[in-house]
Design a protein around this motif. Structure first.
Motif, PDB file in Angstrom:
ATOM      1  N   LEU A  39       0.829  -1.206   0.000  1.00 28.94           N
ATOM      2  CA  LEU A  39       0.000   0.000   0.000  1.00 28.94           C
ATOM      3  C   LEU A  39       0.864   1.257   0.000  1.00 28.94           C
ATOM      4  O   LEU A  39       0.607   2.199  -0.762  1.00 28.94           O
ATOM      5  CB  LEU A  39      -0.920  -0.016   1.222  1.00 28.94           C
ATOM      6  CG  LEU A  39      -1.801   1.218   1.432  1.00 28.94           C
ATOM      7  CD1 LEU A  39      -2.868   1.315   0.350  1.00 28.94           C
ATOM      8  CD2 LEU A  39      -2.457   1.184   2.816  1.00 28.94           C
ATOM      9  N   LEU A  40       1.885   1.297   0.847  1.00 25.09           N
ATOM     10  CA  LEU A  40       2.768   2.465   0.908  1.00 25.09           C
ATOM     11  C   LEU A  40       3.447   2.703  -0.433  1.00 25.09           C
ATOM     12  O   LEU A  40       3.584   3.847  -0.882  1.00 25.09           O
ATOM     13  CB  LEU A  40       3.814   2.288   2.005  1.00 25.09           C
ATOM     14  CG  LEU A  40       3.312   2.204   3.448  1.00 25.09           C
ATOM     15  CD1 LEU A  40       4.491   2.071   4.407  1.00 25.09           C
ATOM     16  CD2 LEU A  40       2.469   3.410   3.824  1.00 25.09           C
ATOM     17  N   ARG A  41       3.887   1.625  -1.050  1.00 24.13           N
ATOM     18  CA  ARG A  41       4.549   1.760  -2.349  1.00 24.13           C
ATOM     19  C   ARG A  41       3.571   2.224  -3.426  1.00 24.13           C
ATOM     20  O   ARG A  41       3.888   3.079  -4.247  1.00 24.13           O
ATOM     21  CB  ARG A  41       5.180   0.420  -2.741  1.00 24.13           C
ATOM     22  CG  ARG A  41       6.435   0.074  -1.939  1.00 24.13           C
ATOM     23  CD  ARG A  41       7.026  -1.249  -2.391  1.00 24.13           C
ATOM     24  NE  ARG A  41       8.385  -1.426  -1.920  1.00 24.13           N
ATOM     25  CZ  ARG A  41       9.166  -2.445  -2.260  1.00 24.13           C
ATOM     26  NH1 ARG A  41       8.699  -3.391  -3.067  1.00 24.13           N
ATOM     27  NH2 ARG A  41      10.406  -2.531  -1.799  1.00 24.13           N
ATOM     28  N   ALA A  42       2.369   1.644  -3.432  1.00 25.42           N
ATOM     29  CA  ALA A  42       1.389   1.995  -4.456  1.00 25.42           C
ATOM     30  C   ALA A  42       0.968   3.453  -4.361  1.00 25.42           C
ATOM     31  O   ALA A  42       0.723   4.102  -5.384  1.00 25.42           O
ATOM     32  CB  ALA A  42       0.171   1.083  -4.331  1.00 25.42           C
ATOM     33  N   LEU A  43       0.883   3.976  -3.142  1.00 29.25           N
ATOM     34  CA  LEU A  43       0.487   5.370  -2.939  1.00 29.25           C
ATOM     35  C   LEU A  43       1.694   6.311  -2.908  1.00 29.25           C
ATOM     36  O   LEU A  43       1.532   7.514  -2.684  1.00 29.25           O
ATOM     37  CB  LEU A  43      -0.307   5.500  -1.624  1.00 29.25           C
ATOM     38  CG  LEU A  43      -1.620   4.723  -1.564  1.00 29.25           C
ATOM     39  CD1 LEU A  43      -2.327   4.973  -0.237  1.00 29.25           C
ATOM     40  CD2 LEU A  43      -2.536   5.079  -2.730  1.00 29.25           C
TER      41      LEU A  43
END
Length: 269
Positions: free
Chosen positions: A79-83
């Motif tokens: 999630l952190l990477r995607a956002l």
């Protein structure tokens, strides 16, 4: 409704609101992002706030894959990477804190600016010399009985646990409403992640939490009685304690305005 597809194809539900320094709110066991309803909107006045339903919980996909803290931590990393969040504050309530500690164990403090722990112990089970197990004492026999009750008579063990989360007993209607939300997590999933969390000992990870940590603990917590916050503060490299005199296991719900103000001040530092 934003969904993120995880590497194994599981849809991960999240909500993203506000602008500013990012904070990701991670819910507790069998709960979901709706439990941050009193926190996320006012916090989003000054911050970018992301709430997430962990896999198997809330509106996220229900999978038969082994539900572990390691898998949940990997999902948070995705999630952190995607956002594209490089300086996030991860705030975890109860199991959410265990997910954060597992994240640090597996990935270090990658993409983290700070963390927040909300009323959680790094070690559930009774162990020699350990003063802060679940409920002040949680043996393998207690665990087995809880697991049996969860599988065969779920309301009989979950509703008393929900009541124990509050300093003052909530009404039956409130307990029923919370219980209804928890049933979005299938029983097999709930049992699998509970067993993984119960057997985990995350105390060795604490020195590796090198970013600032906010410890939010209810002084009337029945779930984790005693000065667990003080113990943690002595073992984390950079920690500050926020004690909530009127709260049990859920300060964000029991003292929402003070909780939000405390978190907002920590994020602004």
């Amino acid at each position: 409704m934003p969904y993120l597809e995880l590497p194994d194809g599981t849809p991960l539900y999240y909500e993203d609101q506000g602008v500013g320094r990012p904070v990701v709110l991670i819910h507790g066991w069998t709960m979901n992002g709706t439990f941050w309803a009193d926190t996320a909107p006012p916090l989003a006045e000054h911050n970018r706030v992301i709430t997430v339903d962990l896999r198997g919980h809330g509106r996220s996909g229900k999978t038969s894959a082994a539900h572990t803290l390691a898998l949940y931590a990997a999902d948070v990393r995705h999630l952190l990477r995607a956002l594209d969040l490089d300086d996030a504050c991860l705030v975890g309530w109860s199991m959410g804190t265990a997910v954060i500690l597992t994240y640090v164990r597996d990935f270090g403090c990658e993409r983290l600016r700070s963390v927040g722990f909300v009323d959680q112990s790094p070690c559930f089970l009774d162990r020699p010399g350990w003063d802060f197990p679940l409920l002040g004492g949680y043996s393998t026999t207690d665990l087995a009985l809880f697991a049996q009750g969860l599988r065969h008579a779920r309301p009989s063990v979950i509703k008393p646990f929900i009541e124990a989360c509050f300093a003052e007993p909530p009404s039956a209607d409130v307990v029923d409403a919370i219980y209804a939300e928890t049933t979005q997590t299938p029983t097999d999933t709930a049992l699998a992640i509970w067993m993984d969390m119960a057997h985990a000992d995350l105390r060795p990870v604490l020195p590796d939490v090198t970013v600032p940590a906010l410890l939010v603990y209810g002084e009337r917590s029945k779930v984790f009685p005693g000065d667990l916050a003080g113990w943690l503060a002595g073992r984390l490299p950079d920690a500050r304690v926020a004690r909530f005199a009127g709260s049990g296991h859920a300060p964000f719900a029991e003292e929402p305005e003070e909780f939000t103000a405390t978190l907002r001040g920590f994020l602004a530092e």
